[in-house]
Motif scaffolding. Structure first.
Motif, PDB file in Angstrom:
ATOM      1  N   ASN A 101       0.853  -1.186   0.000  1.00 13.71           N
ATOM      2  CA  ASN A 101       0.000   0.000   0.000  1.00 13.71           C
ATOM      3  C   ASN A 101       0.889   1.237   0.000  1.00 13.71           C
ATOM      4  OD1 ASN A 101       0.701   0.693   2.791  1.00 13.71           O
ATOM      5  ND2 ASN A 101      -0.572  -1.049   3.356  1.00 13.71           N
ATOM      6  N   ALA A 153       1.340   3.561   2.129  1.00 19.07           N
ATOM      7  CA  ALA A 153       2.078   3.820   3.367  1.00 19.07           C
ATOM      8  C   ALA A 153       3.389   3.034   3.399  1.00 19.07           C
ATOM      9  CB  ALA A 153       1.212   3.458   4.573  1.00 19.07           C
ATOM     10  N   GLU A 154       3.353   1.775   2.969  1.00 17.50           N
ATOM     11  CA  GLU A 154       4.570   0.967   2.944  1.00 17.50           C
ATOM     12  C   GLU A 154       5.566   1.509   1.928  1.00 17.50           C
ATOM     13  OE1 GLU A 154       3.189  -2.929   2.121  1.00 17.50           O
ATOM     14  OE2 GLU A 154       2.498  -3.331   4.168  1.00 17.50           O
ATOM     15  N   GLN A 179      -1.146   4.887   7.615  1.00 17.09           N
ATOM     16  CA  GLN A 179      -2.382   4.512   6.930  1.00 17.09           C
ATOM     17  C   GLN A 179      -3.573   5.303   7.468  1.00 17.09           C
ATOM     18  OE1 GLN A 179      -2.411   0.229   7.524  1.00 17.09           O
ATOM     19  NE2 GLN A 179      -2.030  -0.117   5.342  1.00 17.09           N
ATOM     20  N   LEU A 191      -6.051   5.530   4.506  1.00 20.95           N
ATOM     21  CA  LEU A 191      -6.030   4.273   3.760  1.00 20.95           C
ATOM     22  C   LEU A 191      -6.860   3.185   4.426  1.00 20.95           C
ATOM     23  CD1 LEU A 191      -2.250   4.160   2.744  1.00 20.95           C
ATOM     24  CD2 LEU A 191      -4.206   4.888   1.364  1.00 20.95           C
ATOM     25  N   ASP A 192      -7.301   3.426   5.655  1.00 23.16           N
ATOM     26  CA  ASP A 192      -8.153   2.442   6.318  1.00 23.16           C
ATOM     27  C   ASP A 192      -9.610   2.581   5.894  1.00 23.16           C
ATOM     28  OD1 ASP A 192      -8.245   4.939   7.450  1.00 23.16           O
ATOM     29  OD2 ASP A 192      -8.468   4.226   9.518  1.00 23.16           O
TER      30      ASP A 192
END
Length: 320
Positions: free
Chosen positions: A33, A35-36, A52, A57-58
């Motif tokens: 994703n 964030a990673e 996230q 992103l959640d």
């Protein structure tokens, strides 16, 4: 003209909507994703989860897309990870450099290309025509960043007429002013314009030579006008459709093609911003910059379509 404008505006809105979906989907398709990707491989699960939540992103993808597009429409954009400020503020600040640079480069391109194209067409198969075509081929072959380096060596290092890079700002409070700011943009604009002018000059010459074969041009020549006079009075406007097409694409390319040149001259514009954002994995800035560039390209194409209708009234009649 009204229905022609409605059709163009409809195509403009549809293109932007499709582009926004594609830009958003690209980030969704990244491995893992966003964030990673931003934090890198050494990040901890806690740090990834916190980012996230910060990026939203959640939440479901459709909700995030609606929030992103709604924010863009209202000018309320997300915070940059690297700068900690809204991307709208970053883009507005950097456009103060990139937009004048692109406009200056386009003005230089237009003046050089129309002058050289008209000169070559008026001297078809003569020494002037051959010389312009040879110079234009050389201009097409050499990339703009190489022109930028040559201009720095000549005007900044040897002649010392201008600085080798940097931007003093548009106001005296920033340490510059309109004069110093325009001088700082002159060499970058020229390095961008030389390649584009070489392309547009060849297109202009070809379009003018095609117009010369038309009946009304032969009539003008029969009345005693020289080739140059006939081209200026009767041929230039009729040859503008292909010229406008290429010029519109070139202006979009000047906006999107400033990444290398702005880094060569150390200009704080959009190109340098996106380069730094990619290096810092600031995907929020990258996403909004890409969407801005798409919007610029679409707006330029819309303006070119409207110029078509102004130059050639037949387009308005066909759309009515």
């Amino acid at each position: 003209m009204f229905w022609y404008l409605i059709q163009r505006l409809g195509a403009f809105c549809v293109t932007l909507a499709v582009a926004s979906v594609l830009v958003f989907a690209v980030l969704e398709l990244l491995p893992g994703n966003a964030a990673e990707v931003i934090l890198g491989d050494t990040s901890t699960p806690e740090a990834v989860a916190a980012l996230q939540a910060q990026l939203g992103l959640d939440q479901p993808a459709l909700q995030r897309y609606a929030a992103w597009v709604g924010g863009l429409l209202q000018g309320d954009t997300a915070l940059s990870i690297g700068y900690g400020t809204p991307t709208a503020d970053l883009l507005a600040e950097r456009l103060r450099v990139t937009l004048p640079l692109a406009v200056m480069a386009m003005l230089l391109t237009t003046v050089l290309a129309l002058g050289l194209g008209l000169y070559a067409a008026a001297r078809h198969h003569k020494l002037g025509d051959v010389g312009v075509m040879a110079l234009s081929q050389l201009g097409i072959a050499i990339p703009n960043f190489w022109f930028a380096i040559l201009l720095i060596l000549l005007f900044a290092v040897h002649l010392q007429w201008v600085g080798a890079g940097g931007f003093p700002g548009w106001s005296a409070d920033e340490g510059g002013g309109p004069g110093p700011a325009l001088r700082a943009l002159l060499l970058p604009a020229l390095s961008l314009a030389l390649v584009q002018a070489a392309i547009l000059a060849r297109v202009t010459r070809s379009a003018l030579l095609d117009v010369l074969r038309d009946d009304h041009m032969r009539t003008a020549r029969a009345k005693g006008l020289s080739r140059r006079q006939a081209l200026l009075r009767h041929g230039l406007r009729n040859a503008m459709i292909p010229v406008l097409t290429v010029a519109g694409l070139q202006f979009a390319n000047l906006i999107t093609g400033t990444i290398v040149v702005e880094n060569v001259f150390v200009l704080p514009g959009i190109g340098r911003l996106v380069f730094q954002a990619v290096s810092n994995r600031d995907l929020i800035v990258v996403r909004d910059v890409v969407m801005l560039l798409v919007a610029v390209v679409v707006v330029v194409n819309l303006l070119v379509d409207l110029l078509y209708a102004w130059v050639d009234p037949r387009l308005r009649q066909n759309a009515a």
